[in-house]
Design a protein around this motif. Structure first.
Motif, short mmCIF file in Angstrom:
data_model
loop_
_atom_site.label_atom_id
_atom_site.label_comp_id
_atom_site.label_asym_id
_atom_site.label_seq_id
_atom_site.Cartn_x
_atom_site.Cartn_y
_atom_site.Cartn_z
N UNK A 118 0.87 -1.17 0.00
CA UNK A 118 0.00 0.00 0.00
C UNK A 118 0.90 1.22 0.00
N UNK A 119 0.37 2.32 -0.47
CA UNK A 119 1.19 3.52 -0.60
C UNK A 119 0.43 4.71 0.00
N UNK A 120 1.18 5.52 0.72
CA UNK A 120 0.62 6.77 1.24
C UNK A 120 1.11 7.88 0.32
N UNK A 121 0.20 8.36 -0.51
CA UNK A 121 0.55 9.45 -1.44
C UNK A 121 -0.67 10.34 -1.63
N UNK A 122 -0.64 11.19 -2.66
CA UNK A 122 -1.74 12.15 -2.83
C UNK A 122 -3.02 11.50 -3.32
N UNK B 207 -3.37 9.49 3.36
CA UNK B 207 -4.30 8.44 2.94
C UNK B 207 -3.50 7.24 2.46
N UNK B 208 -3.90 6.03 2.86
CA UNK B 208 -3.20 4.80 2.44
C UNK B 208 -4.02 4.14 1.33
N UNK B 209 -3.38 3.93 0.18
CA UNK B 209 -4.09 3.40 -0.98
C UNK B 209 -3.52 2.06 -1.41
N UNK C 159 -3.11 -6.96 9.11
CA UNK C 159 -2.04 -6.18 9.71
C UNK C 159 -1.64 -5.11 8.70
N UNK C 160 -1.53 -3.89 9.17
CA UNK C 160 -1.05 -2.80 8.32
C UNK C 160 0.27 -2.33 8.87
N UNK C 161 1.25 -2.25 7.97
CA UNK C 161 2.61 -1.94 8.37
C UNK C 161 3.09 -0.76 7.54
N UNK C 162 3.45 0.33 8.21
CA UNK C 162 3.97 1.50 7.51
C UNK C 162 5.28 1.94 8.15
N UNK D 55 5.23 7.35 0.99
CA UNK D 55 5.90 6.20 1.60
C UNK D 55 5.09 4.96 1.25
N UNK D 56 5.77 3.81 1.23
CA UNK D 56 5.01 2.60 0.95
C UNK D 56 5.14 1.61 2.08
N UNK D 57 4.11 0.84 2.26
CA UNK D 57 4.06 -0.17 3.32
C UNK D 57 3.37 -1.41 2.82
N UNK D 58 2.82 -2.13 3.75
CA UNK D 58 2.29 -3.45 3.43
C UNK D 58 0.97 -3.67 4.13
N UNK D 59 0.06 -4.31 3.43
CA UNK D 59 -1.12 -4.85 4.10
C UNK D 59 -0.99 -6.36 4.07
#
Lengths: 394, 158
Positions: free
Chosen positions: A39-43, A52-54, A228-231, A242-246
């Motif tokens: 997942x990515x937090x961007x515009x 916002x996490x997309x 689990x959401x990981x940022x 920033x990018x993370x993981x679901x």
């Protein structure tokens, strides 16, 4: 030759590591399915979102191979169910009808407005997981242009890309259905989310649990007890993205073990309590779909409101705050967080940890809470190594 | 069931019917104390209790869908604040009265600056609205600072 090539490809697929670096796809026949995606937090797709996490979701016609992959879907642990803007959806998903044959349309409430659109059925695929025949909402689909007054009295409609800031919402909160038993009853005590809409007009209808818009992860064949959401940690001042993981499931595979995370069980409303300074606040919650840590007021916190972004706090310098969360099970956890000047964030910044704002009498742990953490959300009545849901753990 | 009780029930039903038919869409927030009853009827709620001090009275209504609504009425007889907490948002068109469309416009207004998502914060000289929560648990508070009894702190409204 063709046959040899096919066998070689199959062999390559089965020896590929299950916890590889990236990419999609299902696993080999014997191994566990891939249970994570980025997942990515961007515009976001409207280019107008702070914190916002997309992520990306594949929707398919039920039982068929005709699918569409849609990105820019907001990951929301504060709601339940998949909702997609109709103009982002090219598939003609089958309409859900009530026993009289009339189409079922939903008015889904959010704190900042509502979405209106028909309930349709889809297969949903994420990572290597699949949920079949899932009721979803197609926001603003044509054919239902008149929003009933009982729906629009919830606030403003969020029917467009501009209003929603996303192509859709992936609701993966603790509840299995968005409404629950409050929508299964007839009469004035019906919560009023579901409407039967024959040509003559829409009226509120009792909707059985299985026909309500559902948490798709809870319907996966495996890894279905939570998420689990990981940022990553974000530096003060923020970052463009920033990018993370679901990760789907809790304690179901090597990559989603609870470890040392503290389990805070939730009440029937999905809430816990928080103490701040000498104050105890009830009905507090963790919500990836809120884009800040929204808590109390300027008089209590000493944090001034921004002059431009008046939804947020704007201290002159970065402030460190702390609060203690307490679950229904009595487990407590102290949290330190920062509050910064939102007006001073450059326009290029879309991910920042120090985003906070007023919420008199309340405490909402929005997306900034997720930065630098692995946050588990266990679904109601789901069995996990940390006990039964609903809970949050981090 | 005794005849007396039946008669009582009948008259209660008749009263409820009359009130229901005559309920106007009058304002709650900013309206007169009488509009509290309109809200109760509109939301098919039950008045759970009323408390009163020297400056204001609080009418607590439980809506048919289980949300608690508290309406603050000043000694001058004006509803200066409304608060709600529960699984579903009450009828804000009814509860916010004349302020509803303004609140709706404000929530939709294009912003030059950053916008909160998942909560609502409107803080203007004559109207303050905060809404938060998630599906199955919403909380909201709206008041008109100009109508709040002098000396009363806004934090008391909850």
């Amino acid at each position: 030759m063709v046959r040899v090539l096919a066998v070689a490809m199959f062999a390559a697929a089965t020896v590929a590591p299950q916890c590889g670096s990236s990419s999609s796809g299902s696993s080999g026949p014997s191994g566990p399915v891939q249970n994570f995606q980025t997942l990515v937090v961007n515009a976001g797709p409207a280019n107008a979102y702070l914190d916002g996490a997309f992520t990306t979701v594949t929707v398919c016609l039920p039982g068929q191979s005709s699918c569409q992959t849609i990105d820019g879907i907001l990951v929301d642990t504060g709601s339940t169910g998949l909702r997609v803007l109709s103009d982002r959806l090219s598939l003609q998903l089958p309409q859900q009808n009530d026993p009289t044959g009339a189409p079922v349309v939903e008015c889904a409430p959010f704190a900042d407005g509502f979405t209106w659109g028909p309930v349709r059925t889809a297969d949903i695929k994420m990572a290597g997981e699949q949920a079949s025949n899932v009721p979803v909402q197609v926001i603003g689909a044509s054919g239902f242009p008149v929003i009933p007054q009982s729906c629009s009295s919830n606030g403003p409609p969020e029917q467009t890309l501009d209003a929603l800031g996303a192509n859709g919402i992936l609701g993966i909160g603790v509840f299995r259905q968005d409404c629950g038993s409050a929508c299964t009853v007839s009469g004035s005590s019906n919560a009023g989310l579901y409407y039967s809409c024959p040509a003559s007009g829409c009226r509120i209808v009792a909707q059985p649990l299985a026909q309500q818009v559902q948490n798709p992860v809870a319907l996966f064949a495996t890894d279905n007890n939570g998420v689990m959401i990981q940022l990553p940690t974000v530096v003060p001042g923020g970052a463009p993205a920033v990018s993370g993981m679901i990760v789907f499931g809790i304690g179901t595979q090597a990559d989603n073990a609870l470890g040392t995370a503290k389990v805070l069980t939730l009440d029937g409303d999905g809430n816990f309590s928080t103490s701040y300074a000498s104050q105890s606040i009830g009905s507090t919650y963790v919500d990836s779909g809120s884009n800040g840590i929204f808590f109390l007021d300027s008089a209590t916190t000493g944090l001034p409101i921004c002059s431009l972004s008046t939804d947020f706090y704007c201290p002159a310098t970065l402030q460190t705050q702390s609060a203690t969360n307490r679950g229904l099970n009595g487990a407590s956890s102290s949290v330190t967080f920062t509050v910064g000047n939102v007006d001073a964030l450059p326009a290029s910044v879309n991910a920042a940890a120090e985003v906070a704002g007023p919420n008199p009498g309340g405490f909402a742990w929005g997306l900034p809470f997720f930065f630098g953490r692995s946050v588990f959300t266990a679904f109601e009545a789901a069995s996990t190594p940390g006990g039964s849901g609903p809970y949050v753990a981090y | 069931m005794t005849p007396v009780r039946l008669a009582l029930l009948r008259s209660a039903a008749a009263i409820a019917l009359t009130v229901g038919l005559s309920a106007p869409a009058a304002a709650a927030l900013g309206g007169s104390a009488a509009t509290v009853e309109n809200d109760r009827v509109s939301m098919q709620g039950a008045l759970m209790r009323m408390t009163r001090n020297d400056d204001f009275a609080v009418h607590e209504i439980r809506t048919a869908t289980g949300t608690m609504v508290r309406e603050y009425v000043s000694r001058a007889g004006t509803v200066f604040a409304v608060v709600w907490q529960g699984p579903w948002t009450p009828d804000l068109r009814q509860l916010l009265g004349d302020s509803f469309e303004r609140v709706q416009r404000s929530m939709q207004a294009a912003r030059q600056a950053r916008k909160a998502r998942g909560v609502v914060a409107i803080d203007e000289p004559d109207l303050v609205v905060h809404i938060s929560g998630h599906q199955r648990a919403f909380y909201g508070r709206a008041y008109m600072p100009g109508l709040v009894p002098s000396g009363m702190q806004a934090e008391v409204i909850r």
